[in-house]
Motif scaffolding. Structure first.
Motif, PDB file in Angstrom:
ATOM      1  N   PRO A   2      20.867  -6.715  19.954  1.00  0.00           N
ATOM      2  CA  PRO A   2      21.369  -5.409  20.834  1.00  0.00           C
ATOM      3  C   PRO A   2      22.792  -5.704  21.391  1.00  0.00           C
ATOM      4  CG  PRO A   2      19.045  -5.750  20.967  1.00  0.00           C
ATOM      5  CD  PRO A   2      19.687  -7.203  20.519  1.00  0.00           C
ATOM      6  N   GLU A   3      23.695  -4.706  21.220  1.00  0.00           N
ATOM      7  CA  GLU A   3      25.013  -4.934  21.961  1.00  0.00           C
ATOM      8  C   GLU A   3      24.955  -4.265  23.131  1.00  0.00           C
ATOM      9  OE1 GLU A   3      28.290  -5.000  19.449  1.00  0.00           O
ATOM     10  OE2 GLU A   3      27.031  -5.215  17.517  1.00  0.00           O
ATOM     11  N   GLY A  51      27.437  -6.402  30.111  1.00  0.00           N
ATOM     12  CA  GLY A  51      27.199  -7.016  28.775  1.00  0.00           C
ATOM     13  C   GLY A  51      25.783  -6.688  28.106  1.00  0.00           C
ATOM     14  N   LYS A  52      25.521  -7.887  27.699  1.00  0.00           N
ATOM     15  CA  LYS A  52      24.043  -8.003  27.052  1.00  0.00           C
ATOM     16  C   LYS A  52      22.816  -8.522  27.951  1.00  0.00           C
ATOM     17  CE  LYS A  52      26.311  -9.027  22.693  1.00  0.00           C
ATOM     18  NZ  LYS A  52      26.365 -10.016  21.534  1.00  0.00           N
ATOM     19  N   VAL A  66      17.128 -10.298  32.382  1.00  0.00           N
ATOM     20  CA  VAL A  66      16.746 -10.306  30.961  1.00  0.00           C
ATOM     21  C   VAL A  66      17.841 -10.210  30.012  1.00  0.00           C
ATOM     22  CG1 VAL A  66      15.457  -9.029  29.090  1.00  0.00           C
ATOM     23  CG2 VAL A  66      14.145  -9.071  31.436  1.00  0.00           C
ATOM     24  N   HIS A  67      17.626 -11.047  29.186  1.00  0.00           N
ATOM     25  CA  HIS A  67      18.693 -10.920  28.005  1.00  0.00           C
ATOM     26  C   HIS A  67      17.957 -10.944  26.679  1.00  0.00           C
ATOM     27  CE1 HIS A  67      21.412 -11.958  24.975  1.00  0.00           C
ATOM     28  NE2 HIS A  67      22.551 -12.131  25.842  1.00  0.00           N
ATOM     29  N   LEU A  68      17.806 -10.044  25.762  1.00  0.00           N
ATOM     30  CA  LEU A  68      16.891  -9.798  24.808  1.00  0.00           C
ATOM     31  C   LEU A  68      17.137 -10.753  23.621  1.00  0.00           C
ATOM     32  CD1 LEU A  68      17.260  -5.881  24.221  1.00  0.00           C
ATOM     33  CD2 LEU A  68      15.225  -7.366  25.348  1.00  0.00           C
ATOM     34  N   GLY A  69      18.611 -11.393  23.278  1.00  0.00           N
ATOM     35  CA  GLY A  69      18.658 -12.039  22.450  1.00  0.00           C
ATOM     36  C   GLY A  69      18.649 -11.720  21.114  1.00  0.00           C
ATOM     37  N   LEU A  70      18.260 -12.232  19.986  1.00  0.00           N
ATOM     38  CA  LEU A  70      18.025 -11.749  18.395  1.00  0.00           C
ATOM     39  C   LEU A  70      16.737 -10.876  18.314  1.00  0.00           C
ATOM     40  CD1 LEU A  70      19.470 -14.647  16.421  1.00  0.00           C
ATOM     41  CD2 LEU A  70      20.500 -12.707  16.745  1.00  0.00           C
ATOM     42  N   TYR A  71      15.875 -11.351  19.103  1.00  0.00           N
ATOM     43  CA  TYR A  71      14.429 -10.577  18.890  1.00  0.00           C
ATOM     44  C   TYR A  71      13.769  -9.834  19.939  1.00  0.00           C
ATOM     45  CZ  TYR A  71      15.118 -14.110  15.138  1.00  0.00           C
ATOM     46  OH  TYR A  71      15.755 -14.707  14.233  1.00  0.00           O
ATOM     47  N   GLY A  72      14.435  -9.760  21.046  1.00  0.00           N
ATOM     48  CA  GLY A  72      13.796  -9.256  22.342  1.00  0.00           C
ATOM     49  C   GLY A  72      13.803  -7.770  22.083  1.00  0.00           C
ATOM     50  N   GLY A  95      16.608  -5.662  12.943  1.00  0.00           N
ATOM     51  CA  GLY A  95      17.945  -5.351  13.410  1.00  0.00           C
ATOM     52  C   GLY A  95      17.951  -4.603  14.599  1.00  0.00           C
ATOM     53  N   GLU A  96      18.902  -4.315  15.202  1.00  0.00           N
ATOM     54  CA  GLU A  96      19.027  -3.379  16.300  1.00  0.00           C
ATOM     55  C   GLU A  96      18.506  -2.066  16.131  1.00  0.00           C
ATOM     56  OE1 GLU A  96      22.155  -1.810  19.835  1.00  0.00           O
ATOM     57  OE2 GLU A  96      22.887  -3.022  18.277  1.00  0.00           O
ATOM     58  N   ARG A  97      17.667  -1.453  17.008  1.00  0.00           N
ATOM     59  CA  ARG A  97      17.096  -0.247  16.806  1.00  0.00           C
ATOM     60  C   ARG A  97      16.916   0.472  18.180  1.00  0.00           C
ATOM     61  NH1 ARG A  97      10.315  -0.772  15.802  1.00  0.00           N
ATOM     62  NH2 ARG A  97       9.904  -1.301  17.923  1.00  0.00           N
TER      63      ARG A  97
END
Length: 304
Positions: A2-3, A51-52, A66-72, A95-97
């Protein structure tokens, strides 16, 4: 991953549905048990996205970082007063949703009286529960209960966030970019230079500005760097509004009257390798840069 626009939407949603509430905080999975014990029965007093990174501030001087990273991903649900997206994040292999459910974020058990959150499903790292709904976090890279001072230290390590666009941020970005010989495509992914830009925005912003991805930052003049910042602010703000990354204007859409484009019409170059550039018809190129896939047009992006 997620951006930044998604994390800002998360901060807004937490403020909307939980602000001022005393929350039950638990860790069904158990990996956040100590942090949950510190935060349990605290009141949410503020939410900040930079930011993220998401910072949920509680009244005991503690912060859920919290930083979601690739899969959070965060999942939400509750009664009819608990409105918003039902899921924001980046589920594995999808992917991001962002999933939005008109009306409640998720229905009550049978559409009638809300009886509390359901039994957790899967590896729920942390659950926040209030009077009208709940939020579950899974798969995040970072999930810590920290002090206000520690949160400030995290922020101090990050570059300016175009979605906050605080006084001095534009100048900090221009200075940070033009002082380096690193390629622009790498600088835009450096969270110490600019916070919140990910792979999609990187490719699209460089195309929109007609910039060569390999151009060293110090080869960019201050005016061009400032224009890049301003376009980033504008496009990412649209992402907060729309809940999607859309970088093409309505003139490129098949049905502009529909309000938002079809997914395949949303981007200029991202994931369009081999397809014709929307402007010059040159095939969009693909390579790796800064450990991520880079999409660009070899003809349109020759500028400095």
């Amino acid at each position: 991953m997620p951006e930044g626009h998604s994390v800002h939407r998360l901060a807004r949603q937490f403020a909307d549905v939980f602000s001022g509430q005393r929350l039950a905080v638990s860790s069904p999975q158990g990996r956040f048990a100590d942090g949950a014990a510190l935060l349990d029965a605290s009141t949410l007093v503020g939410t900040v996205a930079h930011g993220k990174h998401l910072f949920l501030h509680f009244d005991r001087g503690l912060v859920l970082h919290v930083h979601l990273g690739l899969y959070g991903a965060w999942d939400f649900g509750g009664d009819a007063s608990f409105r918003g997206a039902s899921s924001i994040g980046a589920p594995r292999k999808v992917g991001e949703r962002e999933v939005f459910d008109d009306g409640a974020a998720a229905s009550a058990d049978d559409g009638s009286v809300y009886s509390g959150p359901p039994a957790p499903v899967g590896a729920v790292r942390v659950r926040l529960a209030g009077a009208h709904g709940w939020a579950d976090l899974r798969g995040a890279t970072t999930c810590h209960a920290i002090t206000e001072a520690e949160a400030g230290a995290v922020l101090a390590r990050l570059g300016p966030d175009p979605l906050r666009n605080l006084p001095g941020d534009r100048e900090a970005f221009v200075t940070g970019v033009t002082a380096r010989k690193t390629p622009l495509a790498a600088l835009l992914m450096d969270q110490k230079v600019i916070a919140g830009v990910g792979n999609v925005y990187r490719a699209e912003l460089l195309f929109r500005q007609g910039l060569d991805p390999w151009l060293p930052g110090r080869a960019l003049d201050a005016g061009a760097a400032g224009a890049l910042w301003e376009d980033t602010v504008a496009v990412m703000s649209d992402g907060v509004r729309d809940g999607r990354i859309i970088t093409t204007p309505p003139s490129y859409w098949t049905e502009p009257a529909a309000g938002l484009p079809a997914p395949e019409e949303s981007h200029f170059v991202y994931r369009r390798q081999g397809l014709e550039c929307r402007n010059c018809r040159t095939p969009v190129a693909l390579t790796d840069l800064a450990a991520r896939k880079l999409y660009w047009c070899p003809v349109c992006q020759q500028g400095s």
